[in-house]
Design an enzyme around this catalytic site. Structure first.
Site, PDB file in Angstrom:
ATOM      1  N   CYS A 123      36.688  32.772  99.952  1.00  0.00           N
ATOM      2  CA  CYS A 123      37.625  31.681 100.251  1.00  0.00           C
ATOM      3  C   CYS A 123      37.198  31.040 101.566  1.00  0.00           C
ATOM      4  CB  CYS A 123      39.046  32.206 100.411  1.00  0.00           C
ATOM      5  SG  CYS A 123      39.708  33.032  98.974  1.00  0.00           S
ATOM      6  N   GLU A 126      49.971  30.866 105.126  1.00  0.00           N
ATOM      7  CA  GLU A 126      48.950  30.037 104.490  1.00  0.00           C
ATOM      8  C   GLU A 126      49.700  28.926 103.779  1.00  0.00           C
ATOM      9  OE1 GLU A 126      45.960  29.682 104.840  1.00  0.00           O
ATOM     10  OE2 GLU A 126      44.887  31.563 105.090  1.00  0.00           O
ATOM     11  N   GLU A 178      48.256  25.757 101.700  1.00  0.00           N
ATOM     12  CA  GLU A 178      46.977  25.158 101.330  1.00  0.00           C
ATOM     13  C   GLU A 178      47.011  24.418  99.999  1.00  0.00           C
ATOM     14  OE1 GLU A 178      43.974  28.318 103.486  1.00  0.00           O
ATOM     15  OE2 GLU A 178      44.389  28.632 101.356  1.00  0.00           O
TER      16      GLU A 178
END
EC number: 5.3.3.2
Length: 181
Positions: free
Chosen positions: A67, A114, A116
Site C-alpha cells: 500500500c 486512515e 483514503e
C-alpha cells in the site's frame, strides 16, 4: 516539499493540496489519495504481509501485499511499482485495477485515522522478494481462497482496508478472475 507526502482530496475526489505523509496521519486525518495492491506469484499464491512494528498506523497487523500514496505528478501505477520495489524489493507486471473506486475511513487502536480514496489493484510478481524490514516484519504466500476465508473468520487480525476490499463482491470476483489468469 521534500520527502513523501499525500495528495489531499476534496469530497468529490479532486486534488486539493499536499501534506507531509507523517503529518497527514493523525486522529483527524484529511481525505487523501492512496493505493492498495494484491500481488500474486507464478503459482497463483497471494502475498500477505505483516506491517512493521515501526508503522504509525496498524503496526504488526497483517495486510495485503503493498500500500502507499502516489506523489504529486506520479501516476497510481508508477507509485505501485515504486512502493513494490521499496517495501518488497520486487518487480511486478500485469498491473490491473480490481476496485478503482474504493474509499474508506478507519481508526486504529492508537487513534490514528486512515481516510483514503484508495484504488485497489492486482499484479504479478516477477522477481524474488527482498523485504524491507522497516516496512514489513513478516510475510506469507497463501492461496487466495484461504486468505478470503481467514478475512471472514478473523477480520480483527487484518488491516481494515484489506477486510473491506475483500468484502466487496465485485472486487473479490475480479481478484479471483485475475488469479485464474
Amino acid at each position: 516539499m521534500t520527502g513523501e507526502h499525500v495528495i489531499l482530496l476534496d469530497e468529490q475526489g479532486n486534488p486539493d493540496g499536499i501534506l507531509e505523509k507523517y503529518a497527514a496521519h493523525t486522529s483527524d486525518t484529511l481525505l487523501h489519495l492512496a493505493f492498495s495492491c494484491w500481488l500474486f506469484n507464478a503459482q497463483g499464491q497471494l502475498l500477505v504481509t505483516r506491517r512493521s512494528l515501526s508503522k504509525k498506523a496498524w503496526p504488526g497487523v497483517w495486510t495485503n501485499s503493498v500500500c502507499g500514496h502516489p506523489q504529486q505528478g506520479e501516476s497510481t501505477e508508477a507509485a505501485i511499482i515504486r512502493r513494490s520495489r521499496f517495501e518488497l524489493g520486487v518487480e511486478i507486471t500485469n498491473l490491473t485495477p480490481v476496485y478503482p473506486d474504493f474509499r474508506y475511513r478507519a481508526t486504529d487502536p492508537n487513534g490514528i485515522v486512515e481516510n483514503e480514496v484508495c484504488p485497489v489493484y492486482a499484479a504479478q510478481v516477477t522477481s524474488a522478494l527482498q523485504v524491507n524490514p522497516d516496512e514489513v516484519m513478516d510475510y506469507q504466500w497463501s492461496g487466495l481462497e484461504t486468505v478470503l476465508q481467514a478475512l471472514s473468520a478473523a477480520p480483527w487480525a487484518f488491516s481494515p482496508w484489506m477486510v473491506l476490499q475483500a468484502s466487496d463482491d465485485k472486487a473479490r470476483e475480479l481478484l479471483r478472475e485475475y488469479n485464474q489468469g
